[in-house]
Design an enzyme around this catalytic site. Structure first.
Site, mmCIF file in Angstrom:
data_model
loop_
_atom_site.group_PDB
_atom_site.id
_atom_site.type_symbol
_atom_site.label_atom_id
_atom_site.label_comp_id
_atom_site.label_asym_id
_atom_site.label_seq_id
_atom_site.Cartn_x
_atom_site.Cartn_y
_atom_site.Cartn_z
ATOM 1 N N GLU A 1 48.384 25.687 33.339
ATOM 2 C CA GLU A 1 49.049 26.630 34.248
ATOM 3 C C GLU A 1 50.526 26.287 34.399
ATOM 4 O O GLU A 1 51.345 27.166 34.676
ATOM 5 C CB GLU A 1 48.323 26.636 35.603
ATOM 6 N N ASN B 1 40.785 19.307 40.991
ATOM 7 C CA ASN B 1 42.127 19.895 41.000
ATOM 8 C C ASN B 1 42.087 21.094 41.942
ATOM 9 O O ASN B 1 41.568 22.139 41.578
ATOM 10 C CB ASN B 1 42.503 20.311 39.573
ATOM 11 N N TRP B 2 42.630 20.905 43.137
ATOM 12 C CA TRP B 2 42.556 21.980 44.138
ATOM 13 C C TRP B 2 43.577 23.082 43.867
ATOM 14 O O TRP B 2 43.559 24.114 44.528
ATOM 15 C CB TRP B 2 42.747 21.402 45.546
ATOM 16 N N LYS B 3 44.513 22.855 42.939
ATOM 17 C CA LYS B 3 45.559 23.852 42.652
ATOM 18 C C LYS B 3 46.242 24.250 43.971
ATOM 19 O O LYS B 3 46.363 23.419 44.860
ATOM 20 C CB LYS B 3 44.971 25.038 41.888
ATOM 21 N N GLY C 1 38.281 22.407 38.662
ATOM 22 C CA GLY C 1 39.098 23.250 39.515
ATOM 23 C C GLY C 1 38.272 23.862 40.629
ATOM 24 O O GLY C 1 37.957 23.216 41.629
ATOM 25 N N GLY C 2 37.883 25.119 40.454
ATOM 26 C CA GLY C 2 37.221 25.887 41.502
ATOM 27 C C GLY C 2 36.047 25.170 42.152
ATOM 28 O O GLY C 2 35.884 25.211 43.381
ATOM 29 N N HIS D 1 49.239 20.436 32.955
ATOM 30 C CA HIS D 1 48.174 21.437 33.100
ATOM 31 C C HIS D 1 48.609 22.740 32.436
ATOM 32 O O HIS D 1 49.792 23.099 32.487
ATOM 33 C CB HIS D 1 47.878 21.667 34.583
ATOM 34 N N GLY E 1 38.760 28.677 34.824
ATOM 35 C CA GLY E 1 38.581 29.713 35.836
ATOM 36 C C GLY E 1 37.889 30.966 35.342
ATOM 37 O O GLY E 1 37.872 31.982 36.035
ATOM 38 N N SER F 1 35.785 25.441 33.868
ATOM 39 C CA SER F 1 34.519 26.018 34.322
ATOM 40 C C SER F 1 33.370 25.011 34.368
ATOM 41 O O SER F 1 32.219 25.358 34.088
ATOM 42 C CB SER F 1 34.142 27.245 33.472
ATOM 43 N N GLU G 1 41.261 20.701 28.215
ATOM 44 C CA GLU G 1 40.949 21.913 28.963
ATOM 45 C C GLU G 1 41.300 23.133 28.118
ATOM 46 O O GLU G 1 42.469 23.552 28.079
ATOM 47 C CB GLU G 1 41.763 21.974 30.263
HETATM 48 P P1 PGA Z 1 38.211 25.472 36.684
HETATM 49 O O1 PGA Z 1 39.666 24.810 36.495
HETATM 50 O O2 PGA Z 1 37.241 24.317 36.869
HETATM 51 O O3 PGA Z 1 38.329 26.317 37.901
HETATM 52 O O4 PGA Z 1 37.918 26.235 35.437
HETATM 53 C C1 PGA Z 1 39.837 23.604 35.796
HETATM 54 C C2 PGA Z 1 41.289 23.213 35.790
HETATM 55 O O5 PGA Z 1 42.158 24.089 35.706
HETATM 56 O O6 PGA Z 1 41.614 22.007 35.866
#
Ligand code: PGA
Length: 247
Positions: free
Chosen positions: A97, A11-13, A231-232, A95, A171, A210, A165
């Site tokens: 977010e 997930n590149w956001k 994500g990251g 998600h 993050g 994470s 999640e």
């Molecule tokens: P993260 O994000 O791996 O950077 O914690 C995961 C996500 O939000 O899907």
């Protein structure tokens, strides 16, 4: 019962310009004999160019959200049909977010799941508790409630997945213990069986929050963990490959 095919999705956001396609190319080039299906969900502006960059590879391209409607007066939104036409095969929905930042409810997420299926996209439906909810002992109830509210019955027989999640793990570098992940994934699986009968065994249940090369093997081999939403660590091919090749 055979275990569902694992899915590892990046997930590149809101990260990535055209130059970032090199990371996607390097990811595709570095995947060995993975048991998992692998996907990258870039910003919508990169879906079409990423499909081009990954042509001939097994890496799928996905989107990060879609609108419930197919078209209309919804300034700034994108429909599942548009994303599919651009080259997306999957879509992340619900998600945290978006639930937190845009007030997305379970009912809206369920409407988006309906839209994704209508448009030919495979939904990855996210659920997860906040730290306050976990501290209050409500994590299982919150997450199974999100599962019940966000997954419409028409998913039966279709390709889809759930991503657990924990909001506090996204993050932050914090992760639940393996026992906490397994407890939640088993509760989600039991809820899916209640909702969908035998079809409840089909979707992989991804863990997200994470995930890094250093913790990927332990998480990916935990009971009822059918892959990861990353994500990251999906932004750099070396890190993403370290996760993919940990399975
Ligand atoms: P993260 O994000 O791996 O950077 O914690 C995961 C996500 O939000 O899907």
């Amino acid at each position: 019962m055979t275990a569902p095919t694992p899915l590892i999705a990046g997930n590149w956001k809101m990260n990535g310009l055209a130059a970032s396609l090199d990371e996607a190319r390097a990811t595709a080039a570095g995947i060995g004999q993975s048991r998992a299906r692998v996907a990258i969900c870039p910003p919508a502006t990169l879906i079409r160019p990423m499909r081009g960059a990954l042509a001939g590879s097994a890496v799928l391209v996905g989107a990060q959200d879609c609108h419930p409607q197919a078209s209309g007066a919804f300034t700034g939104d994108l429909s599942a049909e548009m994303l599919a036409e651009a080259g997306a095969r999957l879509v992340i929905l619900g998600h945290s977010e978006r639930r937190a930042g845009y007030g997305e409810t379970d009912a809206l997420v369920a409407a988006k799941v309906h839209a994704a299926l209508r448009g030919g996209l495979e939904p990855i439906v996210c659920v997860g508790e906040t730290l306050d909810q976990r501290k209050a002992g409500d994590a299982l109830g919150v997450v199974t409630g999100q599962v019940r509210g966000s997954l419409p019955p028409e998913l039966a027989g279709r390709a889809w997945s759930v991503a657990y999640e924990p909001v506090w793990a996204i993050g932050t570098g914090l992760t639940p213990t393996t026992a906490q992940i397994e407890e939640m994934h088993r509760a989600i699986r039991a809820t899916l069986r209640e909702m969908f009968g035998g079809d409840g065994d089909m979707p992989p249940i991804l863990y997200g929050g994470s995930v890094k090369p250093a913790n990927a093997a332990e998480i990916l081999h935990a009971a009822e963990v059918g892959g990861a939403l990353v994500g990251g660590a999906s932004l750099k091919a070396a890190d993403f490959l370290g996760i993919i090749n940990a399975l």
